[in-house]
Scaffold this motif. Structure first.
Motif, short mmCIF file in Angstrom:
data_model
loop_
_atom_site.label_atom_id
_atom_site.label_comp_id
_atom_site.label_asym_id
_atom_site.label_seq_id
_atom_site.Cartn_x
_atom_site.Cartn_y
_atom_site.Cartn_z
N TYR A 1 0.83 -1.20 0.00
CA TYR A 1 0.00 0.00 0.00
C TYR A 1 0.87 1.25 0.00
O TYR A 1 1.86 1.35 0.72
N GLY A 2 0.46 2.23 -0.85
CA GLY A 2 1.10 3.54 -0.84
C GLY A 2 2.51 3.57 -1.35
O GLY A 2 3.35 4.32 -0.84
N THR A 3 2.82 2.77 -2.38
CA THR A 3 4.19 2.73 -2.89
C THR A 3 4.41 3.63 -4.09
O THR A 3 5.42 3.52 -4.77
N HIS A 4 3.44 4.51 -4.40
CA HIS A 4 3.56 5.47 -5.49
C HIS A 4 3.84 4.75 -6.81
O HIS A 4 3.09 3.84 -7.18
N ALA A 5 4.92 5.11 -7.53
CA ALA A 5 5.18 4.56 -8.86
C ALA A 5 5.55 3.08 -8.82
O ALA A 5 5.50 2.40 -9.83
N ALA A 6 5.95 2.56 -7.66
CA ALA A 6 6.33 1.15 -7.56
C ALA A 6 5.14 0.21 -7.58
O ALA A 6 5.30 -1.00 -7.79
N ALA A 7 3.94 0.73 -7.34
CA ALA A 7 2.76 -0.13 -7.26
C ALA A 7 2.52 -0.83 -8.61
O ALA A 7 2.50 -0.20 -9.66
N GLY A 8 2.38 -2.17 -8.54
CA GLY A 8 2.07 -2.94 -9.73
C GLY A 8 3.25 -3.23 -10.63
O GLY A 8 3.07 -3.79 -11.71
N LYS A 9 4.46 -2.87 -10.22
CA LYS A 9 5.63 -3.10 -11.05
C LYS A 9 6.41 -4.33 -10.58
O LYS A 9 6.44 -4.62 -9.38
N PRO A 10 7.06 -5.04 -11.51
CA PRO A 10 7.94 -6.14 -11.09
C PRO A 10 9.10 -5.58 -10.26
O PRO A 10 9.81 -4.68 -10.70
N THR A 11 9.24 -6.12 -9.06
CA THR A 11 10.16 -5.52 -8.09
C THR A 11 11.08 -6.58 -7.51
O THR A 11 10.66 -7.71 -7.24
N LEU A 12 12.33 -6.20 -7.33
CA LEU A 12 13.32 -7.01 -6.63
C LEU A 12 13.78 -6.23 -5.40
O LEU A 12 14.24 -5.09 -5.52
N ARG A 13 13.60 -6.84 -4.22
CA ARG A 13 13.99 -6.17 -2.98
C ARG A 13 15.27 -6.78 -2.44
O ARG A 13 15.41 -8.00 -2.38
N LEU A 14 16.19 -5.88 -2.04
CA LEU A 14 17.42 -6.31 -1.39
C LEU A 14 17.55 -5.58 -0.07
O LEU A 14 17.38 -4.35 -0.01
N GLY A 15 17.80 -6.34 0.97
CA GLY A 15 17.93 -5.77 2.31
C GLY A 15 19.18 -6.26 2.99
O GLY A 15 19.71 -7.33 2.68
N THR A 16 19.65 -5.47 3.94
CA THR A 16 20.83 -5.85 4.72
C THR A 16 20.69 -5.30 6.13
O THR A 16 20.09 -4.23 6.33
N PRO A 17 21.18 -6.01 7.15
CA PRO A 17 21.02 -5.55 8.53
C PRO A 17 21.85 -4.30 8.82
O PRO A 17 22.89 -4.07 8.21
N VAL A 18 21.36 -3.52 9.76
CA VAL A 18 22.08 -2.37 10.31
C VAL A 18 22.51 -2.75 11.72
O VAL A 18 21.65 -3.11 12.54
N ALA A 19 23.78 -2.70 12.01
CA ALA A 19 24.31 -3.11 13.31
C ALA A 19 24.90 -1.91 14.03
O ALA A 19 25.44 -0.99 13.41
N ASP A 20 24.76 -1.94 15.39
CA ASP A 20 25.38 -0.88 16.18
C ASP A 20 26.85 -1.21 16.43
O ASP A 20 27.40 -2.16 15.86
N ALA A 21 27.49 -0.42 17.27
CA ALA A 21 28.93 -0.59 17.51
C ALA A 21 29.24 -1.94 18.15
O ALA A 21 30.36 -2.44 18.01
#
Length: 610
Positions: free
Chosen positions: A173-193
């Motif tokens: 929901y609410g992804t603007h131009a990304a809605a309905g498009k073929p999408t590849l998501r890449l994520g990576t963790p954020v770690a503290d010190a």
């Protein structure tokens, strides 16, 4: 003198080449041109498919690298751990500007988000792309994404790993131009010190945009196919056959092209098929398919990428081949006659090569052109010349090696292999110039071994030499690759540290050196502890010249040794101690003069009474 037979042999050779080339070309063209064209087209398609797959994988790696850059920024971890507030909002706005720049420079990115582990995966920073440009989503429009796999799966990863989602249609929901498009998501963790995962960075990439950019170099008559590991079409010339699983009607590649089944059964990594040899499998087309791993080494995910070209386009050259055969025979026959006439020029060419090699004795490109395989007089002369050149070059190489060895011995300690005083001072002077230009500091640490004399006296010089080698090895292990350690002589070592915050880092490094040298060494079966006293001088606080920095570090080291071994001391601390000592002496002198003055006054008052 050149033998007369050379002219005859060269003339016969050229004539044979012309006749054989003409006959072989005509015969092969008549009987194999169709198969050859189709086979070459298939290999060309396969090569193009491999390159397209590599470029696709490289594009995914680029997105992964961008996600890692954003995730490893110190400000990312700080923002992910802070709640709302003026300071937190300022830091978030600064970080959001970085995210915005990534979106501006990567038009294929549909979304870039920072999602915190707290508050059920709440988005802290989010940029979307719409028809008018970039949109930053803020306030109440930020959503909780903890229920999505690209969040809760990525939170379980160790820092540095990349989560890669399946390629699917974006229905969030609410992804603007990304809605309905073929999408590849890449994520990576954020770690503290401390290495604890506090959030994730997620980049949504437009699959169609990535492939459009990758297909820009392909010919216009190429068709692209792309499927997931189950065979569902993700890219197809007929858009109605793509993402059938999203519409409840699956269209599989192995059903459309039966020759690709071994790819999905992982029995083959590439397949070529064409309408000439397999009309039922590829009607009117030449196709090449390759299977490539997807989502890193773990798991068993892959994609299948294919390219197709119309068979009519491949065979269009065959219609013109008949006319080309006659022209080729005439050209090769005329070429044979021409080469026979111009044999004198071909005969003198090796002589020119020898002359060029003689004037460029040590140029490798000149040696590669020598006619070493010839069996006539020119070949003998070329081989003799080449042997002479190799012997000269070997002698020159030995001389250069000796020169390099002498140069190394002049600037390095023979026992430990560390730089000596001369090389260290050269490095220190250049480092001072560089630090002055950058307006940064540097530190010089003078290290003197406390227990080395006792080790030398007790175990002998041979054990002492091995201890110095072990100490040098420990110093290099403690220091960073950018730092420099040298041996001045005896049991004295000197360390150069550069960096923007060297004044704060130098005491910590000195402490690590002392800790390392206080450990028990095992040399020839003997356990011994060396220990060290360290003096620290800083540029530009303590001095602006290399000699004075070294002398100040030496003075600080002696002060540390006199105050108690196995300690470090800064030169500024030595100056402060001297200043306090002088003030105490002045105070004592003033007190003494005051006592003397009181005694004189009392004596003068007592004289009239007497």
């Amino acid at each position: 003198m050149i033998r007369p037979g050379l002219t005859f042999k060269l003339s016969v050779l050229l004539a044979c080449i012309g006749v054989l080339a003409s006959g072989a070309t005509g015969y092969y063209a008549y009987h194999a041109n169709r198969a050859l064209l189709v086979d070459e087209a298939g290999h060309s398609l396969l090569t193009s498919t491999e390159l397209l797959g590599q470029r696709f994988a490289a594009s995914i790696d680029d997105v992964s690298a961008d996600a890692l850059v954003l995730a490893t920024m110190p400000s990312t971890a700080n923002v992910a751990q802070t709640d709302d507030g003026f300071g937190a909002n300022v830091a978030r706005d600064r970080l959001a500007q970085v995210y915005s720049n990534f979106m501006v420079h990567h038009p294929e990115y549909l979304q870039v988000r920072l999602i915190t582990r707290q508050h059920h995966g709440l988005e802290l920073i989010r940029f979307d792309r719409d028809a008018d440009g970039l949109v930053r989503v803020e306030g109440d429009k930020l959503q909780e994404k903890g229920q999505f796999a690209y969040v809760f799966d990525t939170l379980t990863f160790s820092p540095g790993r990349i989560y890669t989602s399946p390629i699917s249609i974006n229905h969030e929901y609410g992804t603007h131009a990304a809605a309905g498009k073929p999408t590849l998501r890449l994520g990576t963790p954020v770690a503290d010190a401390n290495g604890a995962v506090v959030g994730v960075v997620v980049i949504d990439a437009d699959l169609a945009g990535m492939l459009k950019r990758l297909q820009s170099d392909l010919p216009s008559d190429y068709h692209v196919y792309l499927t997931n590991e189950w065979g569902d079409f993700l890219v197809h010339p007929d858009a109605s056959k793509t993402f059938g699983f999203d519409r409840g009607r699956r269209v599989l590649m192995q059903d459309s092209f039966s020759a690709t089944r071994p790819l999905f059964e992982q029995r083959q990594s590439e397949v070529m098929v064409n309408g000439l040899t397999g009309p039922t499998q590829a009607a009117g087309q030449v196709l090449a398919f390759v299977r490539r791993p997807f989502c890193g080494p773990e798991g068993n995910r892959f994609i299948v990428l294919g390219l197709a070209k119309p068979l009519d386009h491949v065979l269009s050259g065959a219609h013109r081949l008949g006319y080309s055969i006659i022209r080729m025979v005439l050209i090769f026959s005329g070429l044979a006659v021409l080469l026979a006439i111009l044999f004198a020029r071909a005969l003198t060419k090796p002589l020119h090569l020898l002359a060029h090699a003689a004037t460029h004795l040590f140029a490798e490109h000149a040696m590669h052109t020598l006619p070493l395989k010839r069996t006539d007089e020119i070949g003998v002369l070329a081989r003799c010349f080449d042997r002479l050149r190799r012997e000269i070059k070997a002698q020159m190489d030995v001389l250069h090696d000796k020169q390099h060895e002498l140069a190394h011995l002049a600037t390095h300690d023979v026992l430990t292999g560390l730089p000596n005083r001369m090389l260290f001072m050269q490095k220190l002077e250049s480092a001072i110039d560089e630090a002055t230009r950058r307006r940064e500091g540097l530190a010089v640490l003078f290290v003197d071994l406390d227990g080395f004399k006792q080790i030398n006296d007790q175990f002998g010089h041979s054990v002492g030499d091995k201890v110095l080698v072990a100490v040098a090895r420990q110093l290099k292990q403690v220091l960073c690759s950018a730092d420099m350690v040298a041996r001045l002589g005896g049991d004295e070592f000197i360390v150069l540290i550069e960096g923007p915050r060297v004044a704060e880092a130098a005491p910590a490094i000195a402490a690590r050196i002392m800790e390392a040298l206080n450990e028990t060494l095992r040399v020839d079966g003997h356990g011994m502890s060396v220990g060290a006293s360290i003096g620290i001088s800083l540029f530009p606080d303590d001095s602006g010249t290399a000699e004075e920095l070294l002398l100040n570090a030496d003075a600080a080291m002696y002060a540390a040794k006199s105050g108690g071994r196995c300690a470090y001391l800064r030169y500024q601390d030595v100056l402060d101690a001297r200043l306090r000592e002088r003030d105490e002496q002045l105070e004592q002198a003033r007190s003494a003069r005051a006592r003397i003055g009181e005694g004189t006054t009392q004596g003068r008052e007592a004289e009239p009474t007497a």
